[in-house]
Design a protein around this motif. Structure first.
Motif, PDB file in Angstrom:
ATOM      1  N   GLU A  40      39.097  42.868  27.468  1.00  0.00           N
ATOM      2  CA  GLU A  40      39.954  42.882  28.659  1.00  0.00           C
ATOM      3  C   GLU A  40      39.375  43.807  29.730  1.00  0.00           C
ATOM      4  O   GLU A  40      39.326  43.453  30.911  1.00  0.00           O
ATOM      5  CB  GLU A  40      41.374  43.337  28.294  1.00  0.00           C
ATOM      6  CG  GLU A  40      42.166  42.333  27.483  1.00  0.00           C
ATOM      7  CD  GLU A  40      42.579  41.102  28.276  1.00  0.00           C
ATOM      8  OE1 GLU A  40      42.538  41.151  29.526  1.00  0.00           O
ATOM      9  OE2 GLU A  40      42.954  40.095  27.653  1.00  0.00           O
ATOM     10  N   ASN A  43      36.137  42.269  31.112  1.00  0.00           N
ATOM     11  CA  ASN A  43      36.456  41.128  31.983  1.00  0.00           C
ATOM     12  C   ASN A  43      36.996  41.596  33.330  1.00  0.00           C
ATOM     13  O   ASN A  43      36.709  40.990  34.369  1.00  0.00           O
ATOM     14  CB  ASN A  43      37.452  40.194  31.301  1.00  0.00           C
ATOM     15  CG  ASN A  43      36.794  39.305  30.262  1.00  0.00           C
ATOM     16  OD1 ASN A  43      35.578  39.152  30.241  1.00  0.00           O
ATOM     17  ND2 ASN A  43      37.589  38.728  29.383  1.00  0.00           N
ATOM     18  N   ASN A  44      37.799  42.663  33.310  1.00  0.00           N
ATOM     19  CA  ASN A  44      38.311  43.206  34.569  1.00  0.00           C
ATOM     20  C   ASN A  44      37.170  43.710  35.450  1.00  0.00           C
ATOM     21  O   ASN A  44      37.158  43.489  36.667  1.00  0.00           O
ATOM     22  CB  ASN A  44      39.298  44.347  34.295  1.00  0.00           C
ATOM     23  CG  ASN A  44      40.623  43.853  33.737  1.00  0.00           C
ATOM     24  OD1 ASN A  44      40.957  42.671  33.873  1.00  0.00           O
ATOM     25  ND2 ASN A  44      41.372  44.726  33.104  1.00  0.00           N
ATOM     26  N   LYS A  46      34.061  42.689  35.378  1.00  0.00           N
ATOM     27  CA  LYS A  46      33.304  41.526  35.865  1.00  0.00           C
ATOM     28  C   LYS A  46      34.054  40.814  36.986  1.00  0.00           C
ATOM     29  O   LYS A  46      33.442  40.388  37.979  1.00  0.00           O
ATOM     30  CB  LYS A  46      33.023  40.567  34.703  1.00  0.00           C
ATOM     31  CG  LYS A  46      32.033  41.115  33.688  1.00  0.00           C
ATOM     32  CD  LYS A  46      31.560  40.075  32.689  1.00  0.00           C
ATOM     33  CE  LYS A  46      32.631  39.649  31.737  1.00  0.00           C
ATOM     34  NZ  LYS A  46      32.123  38.707  30.708  1.00  0.00           N
ATOM     35  N   ARG A  47      35.367  40.682  36.834  1.00  0.00           N
ATOM     36  CA  ARG A  47      36.152  40.023  37.886  1.00  0.00           C
ATOM     37  C   ARG A  47      36.097  40.815  39.191  1.00  0.00           C
ATOM     38  O   ARG A  47      36.002  40.241  40.281  1.00  0.00           O
ATOM     39  CB  ARG A  47      37.602  39.840  37.430  1.00  0.00           C
ATOM     40  CG  ARG A  47      37.832  38.592  36.596  1.00  0.00           C
ATOM     41  CD  ARG A  47      39.308  38.320  36.414  1.00  0.00           C
ATOM     42  NE  ARG A  47      39.931  39.281  35.538  1.00  0.00           N
ATOM     43  CZ  ARG A  47      40.119  39.107  34.235  1.00  0.00           C
ATOM     44  NH1 ARG A  47      39.720  37.995  33.660  1.00  0.00           N
ATOM     45  NH2 ARG A  47      40.702  40.034  33.501  1.00  0.00           N
ATOM     46  N   LEU A  48      36.176  42.142  39.070  1.00  0.00           N
ATOM     47  CA  LEU A  48      36.137  42.982  40.263  1.00  0.00           C
ATOM     48  C   LEU A  48      34.775  42.899  40.948  1.00  0.00           C
ATOM     49  O   LEU A  48      34.688  42.868  42.178  1.00  0.00           O
ATOM     50  CB  LEU A  48      36.460  44.435  39.889  1.00  0.00           C
ATOM     51  CG  LEU A  48      37.922  44.706  39.520  1.00  0.00           C
ATOM     52  CD1 LEU A  48      38.051  46.041  38.798  1.00  0.00           C
ATOM     53  CD2 LEU A  48      38.806  44.693  40.768  1.00  0.00           C
ATOM     54  N   TRP A  50      32.689  40.311  40.737  1.00  0.00           N
ATOM     55  CA  TRP A  50      32.577  38.952  41.280  1.00  0.00           C
ATOM     56  C   TRP A  50      33.356  38.829  42.597  1.00  0.00           C
ATOM     57  O   TRP A  50      32.857  38.242  43.564  1.00  0.00           O
ATOM     58  CB  TRP A  50      33.090  37.952  40.257  1.00  0.00           C
ATOM     59  CG  TRP A  50      32.763  36.534  40.587  1.00  0.00           C
ATOM     60  CD1 TRP A  50      33.584  35.605  41.161  1.00  0.00           C
ATOM     61  CD2 TRP A  50      31.510  35.867  40.380  1.00  0.00           C
ATOM     62  NE1 TRP A  50      32.935  34.411  41.315  1.00  0.00           N
ATOM     63  CE2 TRP A  50      31.652  34.534  40.843  1.00  0.00           C
ATOM     64  CE3 TRP A  50      30.299  36.259  39.830  1.00  0.00           C
ATOM     65  CZ2 TRP A  50      30.620  33.615  40.785  1.00  0.00           C
ATOM     66  CZ3 TRP A  50      29.260  35.342  39.774  1.00  0.00           C
ATOM     67  CH2 TRP A  50      29.427  34.036  40.250  1.00  0.00           C
ATOM     68  N   LYS A  51      34.551  39.398  42.602  1.00  0.00           N
ATOM     69  CA  LYS A  51      35.357  39.373  43.825  1.00  0.00           C
ATOM     70  C   LYS A  51      34.649  40.133  44.939  1.00  0.00           C
ATOM     71  O   LYS A  51      34.583  39.663  46.087  1.00  0.00           O
ATOM     72  CB  LYS A  51      36.731  39.988  43.571  1.00  0.00           C
ATOM     73  CG  LYS A  51      37.628  40.058  44.810  1.00  0.00           C
ATOM     74  CD  LYS A  51      38.967  40.704  44.494  1.00  0.00           C
ATOM     75  CE  LYS A  51      39.833  40.813  45.742  1.00  0.00           C
ATOM     76  NZ  LYS A  51      41.128  41.472  45.447  1.00  0.00           N
ATOM     77  N   LYS A 343      43.026  48.889  38.209  1.00  0.00           N
ATOM     78  CA  LYS A 343      42.424  47.553  38.251  1.00  0.00           C
ATOM     79  C   LYS A 343      41.571  47.283  37.012  1.00  0.00           C
ATOM     80  O   LYS A 343      41.370  46.133  36.632  1.00  0.00           O
ATOM     81  CB  LYS A 343      41.579  47.402  39.520  1.00  0.00           C
ATOM     82  CG  LYS A 343      42.352  47.490  40.823  1.00  0.00           C
ATOM     83  CD  LYS A 343      41.413  47.263  41.994  1.00  0.00           C
ATOM     84  CE  LYS A 343      42.125  47.410  43.327  1.00  0.00           C
ATOM     85  NZ  LYS A 343      42.527  48.809  43.584  1.00  0.00           N
TER      86      LYS A 343
END
Length: 442
Positions: A40, A43-44, A46-48, A50-51, A343
């Motif tokens: 988790e 992934n957070n 990586k998402r941050l 990517w965004k 985040k």
């Protein structure tokens, strides 16, 4: 600092962040599995990233290239030559092997024995495709994700109708047959990269190098990394990789010293010109404004996703003597708090019934938990005293604990406790989701 390292490694396993791979069989060669909270958190991150790259910057698109590629790619990139080799030495006594450049003395660090003469050791991991294991079937697990971007330069340029400057971002696994993997998840044989390749006119490369270095440092600061634990290192020209015109490493102060977590590189036109030469494909760009044709220069930002996770864990790990809660049972205990940015935190909110032997309170708590789950990664916990449950959530970095108590049955409100400030606030259940969203999305 070694003691802190051991504490973090132990904590990571105990709380479900990182497990040793194949542990029931004694583990396997510096490979690790990311547990429920680790995946988790990662992934957070990586998402941050990517965004940040694809949504908050202009002209950057995404890609997910194959792990297996033609061996010709690696020949063109230089990975199958001496340029991607480490010098290996072996102890004549215990037969342990080491990278020569990491040794401080000319003897075995494990037993003090004499070392062999160094020999080249290629870091590529070889495999085979198809039913026959021969030279014609040989390929490699990719050693870096960026080569998949370079060989797709024309595809992206044409399909997305891009013009310079523009970037291509990718997150993916890479593999290196490291001689001495060490320091937990810092140096492993299987790892995940977050890379962005910025293609620009040659004359603008220096300007964009400075821009992206500043942007990447800012990303860590925004996510709560202590500025005292981050610094940059300008790689001397004599130490530059064969493709690099300039390189700056972003270093983090780990328990085992200052180590790289990200690199910003000016790769010049080395990659596109070499792939153009070896593939016989024209990878040059026609600049309509300048009315000239050239190979774009590349500014690369290369992040280790696993290393970033490790840095965030180290930075957030805190030990509080006497505990942070006011209960008698915590007064003599050492409490761990993971002060992660909201985040990044793996669990956003925990729902806690004040007591578990009151049916109406438990029922209401489960209703609240059910309402929150679609919006946030949430946990429900009714085991133990309320103070002990608070501490369990503090330990994994949960930003908010929502307590359902006797008053909830009367006023339909809950107590929301902030992990970092320990302040508590009564919030109506009907307003709870919007209240949490507003704070978590700041």
């Amino acid at each position: 600092m070694e003691d802190l390292m051991q504490k973090i490694v132990s904590f990571a396993k105990r709380r479900g962040f990182v497990f040793l791979s194949s542990e029931i069989y004694g583990g396997f060669a510096s490979c690790y599995d990311f547990g429920p909270l680790g995946v988790e958190t990662k992934n957070n991150i990586k998402r941050l990233w990517w965004k940040e790259m694809t949504r908050l910057h202009d002209n950057i698109v995404g890609l997910d290239a194959a792990i297996l590629m033609s061996p010709k790619v690696w020949q063109a990139s230089g990975h199958l030559t001496a340029g991607f080799s480490d010098e290996l030495v072996e102890c004549k006594k215990c037969h342990h092997r080491f990278r020569k450049d990491l040794l401080k003395e000319e003897k075995c660090p494990d037993c003090g024995g004499l070392l062999t003469e160094p020999r080249k050791f290629n870091l590529m991991m070889k495999t085979f495709v198809g039913p026959v294991e021969d030279e014609a079937a040989t390929t490699y697990l990719r050693a870096e994700t960026c080569q998949g971007i370079y060989v797709n330069f024309l595809n992206v340029l044409q399909s997305m109708r891009q013009k310079l400057p523009f970037g291509i971002a990718q997150i993916g696994k890479a593999f290196r047959n490291e001689i001495n993997p060490k320091d937990f998840i810092y140096r492993t044989r299987e790892f995940e990269q977050m890379e962005m390749q910025w293609f620009c006119p040659p004359k603008d490369a220096d300007k964009f190098f400075d821009y992206w270095l500043k942007e990447r440092l800012s990303w860590y600061y925004k996510l709560g990394i202590n500025k005292k634990n981050i610094k940059t290192y300008e790689v001397p020209k004599k130490e530059l990789a064969h493709y690099a015109r300039r390189a700056v490493d972003i270093l983090y102060k780990f328990p085992f010293g200052w180590k790289e977590i990200e690199g910003v590189h000016n790769r010049g036109d080395w990659d596109l010109s070499n792939h153009s030469k070896h593939s016989s494909q024209d990878l040059m760009y026609f600049d309509e404004g300048a009315k000239e044709k050239y190979f774009p220069h590349i500014i690369e930002t290369s992040v280790g996703a696993d290393r970033s996770l490790f840095a965030f864990l180290c930075d957030a790990y805190q030990e509080v003597k006497g505990g942070r809660t006011t209960t008698t049972e915590s007064a003599k205990e050492l409490e761990i708090m993971l002060d992660l940015d909201k985040k990044i935190a793996p669990v956003k909110v925990a729902v806690l019934p004040l007591v578990k032997n009151k049916e109406k309170i438990v029922k209401k708590a489960k209703e609240v938990y059910g309402a929150l789950k679609p919006h946030f990664n949430s946990q429900y916990d009714e085991a133990g005293s309320i103070g002990r449950r608070y501490r369990r959530q503090d330990e994994v970095g949960t930003p908010f604990c929502v307590t359902i108590d006797f008053d909830t049955l009367e006023d339909d409100a809950v107590t929301v406790r902030d992990r970092s400030t320990m302040k508590q606030k009564r919030v109506k259940i009907k307003e709870l989701i919007s209240f949490l969203k507003e704070d978590l999305e700041k």
